[in-house]
Design a protein around this motif. Structure first.
Motif, mmCIF file in Angstrom:
data_model
loop_
_atom_site.group_PDB
_atom_site.id
_atom_site.type_symbol
_atom_site.label_atom_id
_atom_site.label_comp_id
_atom_site.label_asym_id
_atom_site.label_seq_id
_atom_site.Cartn_x
_atom_site.Cartn_y
_atom_site.Cartn_z
ATOM 1 N N ALA A 73 -35.807 20.935 1.245
ATOM 2 C CA ALA A 73 -37.105 20.709 1.456
ATOM 3 C C ALA A 73 -37.392 21.012 3.021
ATOM 4 C CB ALA A 73 -37.714 19.324 0.906
ATOM 5 N N GLY A 74 -36.654 21.975 3.574
ATOM 6 C CA GLY A 74 -36.905 22.333 4.896
ATOM 7 C C GLY A 74 -36.326 21.589 6.259
ATOM 8 N N THR A 75 -35.505 20.316 5.666
ATOM 9 C CA THR A 75 -34.789 19.702 6.413
ATOM 10 C C THR A 75 -33.440 20.033 6.377
ATOM 11 O OG1 THR A 75 -36.442 17.811 6.378
ATOM 12 C CG2 THR A 75 -34.201 17.299 7.120
ATOM 13 N N ASP A 76 -32.677 20.281 7.554
ATOM 14 C CA ASP A 76 -31.176 20.618 7.521
ATOM 15 C C ASP A 76 -30.313 19.384 7.389
ATOM 16 O OD1 ASP A 76 -31.812 23.302 7.940
ATOM 17 O OD2 ASP A 76 -31.360 23.303 10.001
ATOM 18 N N VAL A 77 -29.239 19.627 6.592
ATOM 19 C CA VAL A 77 -28.498 18.512 6.257
ATOM 20 C C VAL A 77 -27.026 19.127 6.453
ATOM 21 C CG1 VAL A 77 -27.362 16.991 4.440
ATOM 22 C CG2 VAL A 77 -29.691 17.636 4.390
ATOM 23 N N PRO A 78 -26.515 18.757 7.524
ATOM 24 C CA PRO A 78 -25.063 19.107 8.109
ATOM 25 C C PRO A 78 -24.005 19.093 6.915
ATOM 26 C CG PRO A 78 -25.916 17.920 9.816
ATOM 27 C CD PRO A 78 -26.967 17.644 8.450
ATOM 28 N N VAL A 79 -23.345 20.182 7.022
ATOM 29 C CA VAL A 79 -22.353 20.274 5.945
ATOM 30 C C VAL A 79 -20.809 19.471 6.573
ATOM 31 C CG1 VAL A 79 -20.718 21.671 4.591
ATOM 32 C CG2 VAL A 79 -23.353 22.310 4.934
ATOM 33 N N ALA A 80 -20.561 19.718 7.584
ATOM 34 C CA ALA A 80 -19.351 19.019 8.018
ATOM 35 C C ALA A 80 -19.465 17.666 8.242
ATOM 36 C CB ALA A 80 -19.126 19.760 9.597
ATOM 37 N N THR A 81 -18.235 17.238 8.151
ATOM 38 C CA THR A 81 -17.960 15.608 8.300
ATOM 39 C C THR A 81 -17.997 15.382 9.680
ATOM 40 O OG1 THR A 81 -16.466 15.484 6.364
ATOM 41 C CG2 THR A 81 -16.556 13.634 7.848
ATOM 42 N N THR A 82 -18.822 14.267 10.069
ATOM 43 C CA THR A 82 -18.999 13.970 11.652
ATOM 44 C C THR A 82 -18.647 12.434 11.749
ATOM 45 O OG1 THR A 82 -21.211 13.251 11.116
ATOM 46 C CG2 THR A 82 -20.843 15.474 11.836
ATOM 47 N N THR A 83 -18.197 12.078 12.925
ATOM 48 C CA THR A 83 -17.565 10.788 13.225
ATOM 49 C C THR A 83 -18.779 10.002 14.057
ATOM 50 O OG1 THR A 83 -15.404 11.500 13.595
ATOM 51 C CG2 THR A 83 -16.160 9.353 14.498
ATOM 52 N N LEU A 84 -19.254 8.889 13.450
ATOM 53 C CA LEU A 84 -20.169 8.084 13.990
ATOM 54 C C LEU A 84 -20.016 7.487 15.265
ATOM 55 C CD1 LEU A 84 -21.999 6.878 10.539
ATOM 56 C CD2 LEU A 84 -22.426 8.796 11.839
ATOM 57 N N ALA A 85 -21.004 6.575 15.987
ATOM 58 C CA ALA A 85 -20.583 5.845 17.046
ATOM 59 C C ALA A 85 -19.576 4.755 16.839
ATOM 60 C CB ALA A 85 -21.990 5.363 17.733
ATOM 61 N N ASP A 86 -19.512 3.987 15.733
ATOM 62 C CA ASP A 86 -18.832 2.979 15.281
ATOM 63 C C ASP A 86 -17.306 3.408 15.006
ATOM 64 O OD1 ASP A 86 -19.221 3.986 12.858
ATOM 65 O OD2 ASP A 86 -20.340 2.219 11.965
ATOM 66 N N GLY A 87 -17.120 4.781 14.910
ATOM 67 C CA GLY A 87 -15.869 5.218 14.476
ATOM 68 C C GLY A 87 -15.734 5.643 12.882
ATOM 69 N N LYS A 88 -16.536 5.336 12.352
ATOM 70 C CA LYS A 88 -16.600 5.638 10.969
ATOM 71 C C LYS A 88 -17.253 7.243 10.599
ATOM 72 C CE LYS A 88 -17.524 1.026 9.233
ATOM 73 N NZ LYS A 88 -18.338 0.234 8.398
ATOM 74 N N SER A 89 -16.827 7.653 9.675
ATOM 75 C CA SER A 89 -17.005 9.225 9.166
ATOM 76 C C SER A 89 -18.020 9.406 8.322
ATOM 77 C CB SER A 89 -15.768 9.877 8.666
ATOM 78 O OG SER A 89 -14.730 9.952 9.588
ATOM 79 N N GLU A 90 -18.973 10.252 8.304
ATOM 80 C CA GLU A 90 -19.998 10.412 7.561
ATOM 81 C C GLU A 90 -19.991 11.755 6.863
ATOM 82 O OE1 GLU A 90 -24.738 9.532 7.789
ATOM 83 O OE2 GLU A 90 -24.178 11.176 9.010
ATOM 84 N N THR A 91 -19.839 11.951 5.554
ATOM 85 C CA THR A 91 -19.787 13.263 4.859
ATOM 86 C C THR A 91 -20.923 13.891 4.385
ATOM 87 O OG1 THR A 91 -19.556 12.322 2.637
ATOM 88 C CG2 THR A 91 -17.475 12.242 3.967
ATOM 89 N N PHE A 92 -20.863 14.978 4.064
ATOM 90 C CA PHE A 92 -22.285 15.764 3.582
ATOM 91 C C PHE A 92 -22.658 14.962 2.399
ATOM 92 C CE2 PHE A 92 -23.690 18.931 0.455
ATOM 93 C CZ PHE A 92 -24.675 19.393 0.961
ATOM 94 N N ALA A 93 -21.838 14.559 1.508
ATOM 95 C CA ALA A 93 -22.207 13.749 0.424
ATOM 96 C C ALA A 93 -23.119 12.674 0.662
ATOM 97 C CB ALA A 93 -21.130 13.480 -0.500
ATOM 98 N N GLN A 94 -22.587 11.767 1.587
ATOM 99 C CA GLN A 94 -23.245 10.804 1.982
ATOM 100 C C GLN A 94 -24.470 11.005 2.705
ATOM 101 O OE1 GLN A 94 -20.107 9.298 4.578
ATOM 102 N NE2 GLN A 94 -19.386 7.561 3.036
ATOM 103 N N ARG A 95 -24.762 12.034 3.417
ATOM 104 C CA ARG A 95 -26.169 12.475 3.866
ATOM 105 C C ARG A 95 -27.072 13.000 2.805
ATOM 106 N NH1 ARG A 95 -22.587 13.939 8.363
ATOM 107 N NH2 ARG A 95 -22.324 15.904 7.460
ATOM 108 N N LEU A 96 -26.528 13.761 2.021
ATOM 109 C CA LEU A 96 -27.267 14.372 1.045
ATOM 110 C C LEU A 96 -28.068 13.556 0.229
ATOM 111 C CD1 LEU A 96 -27.890 16.989 -0.482
ATOM 112 C CD2 LEU A 96 -26.045 17.000 -1.953
ATOM 113 N N GLY A 97 -27.884 12.278 -0.306
ATOM 114 C CA GLY A 97 -28.378 11.198 -1.095
ATOM 115 C C GLY A 97 -29.811 10.819 -0.381
ATOM 116 N N PRO A 98 -29.861 10.345 0.917
ATOM 117 C CA PRO A 98 -30.909 9.988 1.486
ATOM 118 C C PRO A 98 -31.915 11.092 1.819
ATOM 119 C CG PRO A 98 -28.978 8.825 2.397
ATOM 120 C CD PRO A 98 -28.569 9.822 1.595
ATOM 121 N N ALA A 99 -31.363 12.282 2.113
ATOM 122 C CA ALA A 99 -32.021 13.370 2.331
ATOM 123 C C ALA A 99 -32.812 13.618 1.031
ATOM 124 C CB ALA A 99 -31.327 14.612 2.808
ATOM 125 N N SER A 100 -32.254 13.961 -0.035
ATOM 126 C CA SER A 100 -32.824 14.136 -1.311
ATOM 127 C C SER A 100 -33.923 13.291 -1.754
ATOM 128 C CB SER A 100 -31.725 14.411 -2.354
ATOM 129 O OG SER A 100 -31.116 13.102 -2.565
#
Length: 557
Positions: free
Chosen positions: A403-430
């Motif tokens: 819906a016009g909002t970019d959702v990064p595909v690559a897995t990223t590392t958060l400030a606390d050292g945990k990883s965030e995947t595309f699948a984890q970002r996709l749910g809240p964005a949708s």
């Protein structure tokens, strides 16, 4: 019907119901079984291996048709399908006693697959034996009605397995049913009880079948010394009979199979995996549609005695091909209206260099995807999001826009050292864009079998599912009589069993996995319907041209 004819139908149908019950238990409990016997693998892989083991039962069914079909034409119908039910019952009982992977290691999945293959082999011989046995007892002009009782058994077996599982789940609770309930010999999990209960069903079936007499048509052929000495060679080694097998397969059975599996299995898969309806609700809705639709097997079996098997079966294929797309759209709107609105309103685009986007066709679920374009599309499909693939310039990175909002595909590392995947970002964005949350109140939900009676939304869903089940009864009700009438007594058991089990075991049995693979490849939740629609149309064309109505032939000829 005479008393003897009623006994024949009852004995054949009851045993076959139990056999289908045994077969369906595994499919219904595949997720739990995956956790028990493939626990050395990640959760997604567990489910894949469990489904592959389930598919193994379908793949070996034609081999069971050859083995037991030959035996049935050599030694007789009665004793052959007595053997098949013993094999089926014992292998199912042993699944309930099989220790988990944690208890005996890799031997657990190996033994499980072996037992599944035994089930498939037995089922490959069971259906042909029951259908031939009943047809050879039936009077001319009534074979469609008599054998249609056999056709109810697959649906009743599925209904029985669903009833037992739902009852245990509701009364035990999910944890006790799946893992913690003590059973026998240190084994745990209430899921084992339906498998162990098959021992009682087996005993009843053996007792009933021991009281039966041999088919009069086979007995007459035996007394006259006209039995085939090489049924396999005679059935498939000459073009005269081999041609008939191919016509039966593609002119009747393939279309029947895809309509049957769409109405009873893909509809259940669609409710659970695409529309995200909870397991209990989906099973209850399917169970109601099966219960209301089952009497129509007898209606269309009897109708085929009047107008011919061919035209009834092809009419069912035509109705399915013409209406599956609007029916499944209606199912989406009725069962999950928020989701139905979202897939129409929320635009999801995957922009990528076409050279980096491969095929997602993966019917058995064992491929690994590494390209960002493939990972993004695969994840979107698994979470039932519709998307559009937009070609980008050569070398451009893959991007996903919700819906016009970019959702990064690559897995990223958060400030606390945990990883965030595309699948984890996709749910809240949708959800933010308008897709329903997991606990969306607009989704259809029931708390028990009879709670649907006061639920208008549930009744609407059942009505749509019922229409698809009626299609199943149209194509499946007359198929046994049609196949029996295709072949002479000498090779009837062998020749009719093979096309039936190739059609239903391969073309039908692989339908849910293949249809979902098409969905994943296209980004369209309805694209998987082209699989049954395409094969139904193929059957109509071949059936109209090559299949001849033989409802009035004498089975002694």
């Amino acid at each position: 019907m005479t008393r003897e004819e009623k006994k024949v139908i009852f004995a054949s149908s009851l045993g076959t119901i139990f056999e289908w019950y045994d077969f369906y238990l595994y499919g219904t409990l595949a997720v739990i079984i995956g956790r028990q016997f493939f626990s050395a693998f990640p959760p997604a892989t567990q489910a894949i291996f469990a489904l592959l083991a389930f598919a193994a039962g379908f793949l070996v069914r034609p081999f069971g048709a050859l083995v037991f079909g030959r035996l049935g034409d050599l030694v007789g119908r009665k004793y052959t399908f007595l053997i098949t039910i013993v094999i089926m019952g014992l292998s199912t009982f042993l699944v309930g006693l099989l220790p988990s992977y944690e208890q005996i290691g890799a031997a657990a999945p190996v033994i499980l697959i072996a037992l599944r293959m035994l089930q498939g082999l037995a089922l490959g011989g069971e259906y042909g034996g029951a259908a031939v046995y009943v047809a050879e007892h039936a009077p001319r002009g009534r074979r469609g009605f008599y054998t249609s009782w056999i056709q109810t058994t697959a649906t009743l077996g599925l209904l029985l397995s669903l009833a037992v599982i739902v009852t245990l789940r509701v009364n035990m609770g999910e944890e006790a049913f799946a893992t913690s309930y003590p059973v026998l010999f240190g084994l745990q999990g209430g899921w084992r009880i339906p498998f162990l209960a098959s021992a009682l069903l087996l005993a009843v079936s053996i007792y009933i079948r021991m009281q039966m007499n041999e088919s009069p048509v086979f007995q007459k052929m035996k007394e006259e010394g006209t039995r085939s000495k090489a049924p396999l060679t005679e059935a498939f080694g000459t073009w005269k009979n081999g041609k008939i097998v191919l016509i039966a397969l593609f002119g009747l059975v393939v279309g029947q199979a895809v309509v049957w599996y769409t109405g009873q299995f893909y509809a259940l898969f669609f409710l659970q995996s695409i529309l995200k309806i909870d397991l209990l609700t989906a099973n209850v809705l399917i169970a109601w549609s099966l219960l209301l639709g089952t009497p129509f097997f007898l209606v269309f079996g009897a109708l085929s005695d009047r107008v011919g098997r061919k035209w009834v079966i092809l009419a069912g294929c035509a109705l399915a091909a013409a209406t599956y797309f609007p029916l499944f759209h209606g199912l989406t709107n009725a069962a999950n209206p928020t989701y139905a609105a979202a897939i129409e309103r929320v635009k999801i685009e995957v922009s990528a260099d076409p050279a980096t986007c491969g095929s997602l066709f993966d019917p058995v679920g064992i491929r690994t995807f590494t390209q960002p374009c493939d990972v993004a599309r695969r994840t979107l499909s698994q979470q039932a999001f519709t998307y559009t693939l937009v070609p980008a310039a050569a070398g451009a990175p893959t991007t996903v826009s919700v819906a016009g909002t970019d959702v990064p595909v690559a897995t990223t590392t958060l400030a606390d050292g945990k990883s965030e995947t595309f699948a984890q970002r996709l749910g809240p964005a949708s959800v933010a864009a308008g897709y329903p949350a997991a606990n969306d109140a607009a989704k259809v939900k029931v708390d028990g079998f009879f709670s649907v009676l006061g639920n208008k939304q549930a009744l609407t869903v059942i009505a749509i599912l019922w229409v698809m089940v009626v299609y199943v009864t149209i194509v499946y009700g007359p198929i046994a009589a049609a196949l029996v009438e295709f072949f002479p007594t000498r090779i009837r058991y062998t020749a009719m069993s093979l096309p039936y089990h190739i059609g239903n075991g391969w073309f039908g049995g692989l339908l849910p996995a293949t249809s979902f693979a098409i969905v994943a490849s296209t980004g369209d939740i309805y694209a998987g319907l082209w699989y049954p629609v395409g094969f139904a149309i193929l059957t109509i064309i071949i059936g109209v041209i090559f299949v001849k109505d033989q409802r009035n032939i004498d089975l002694n000829d």
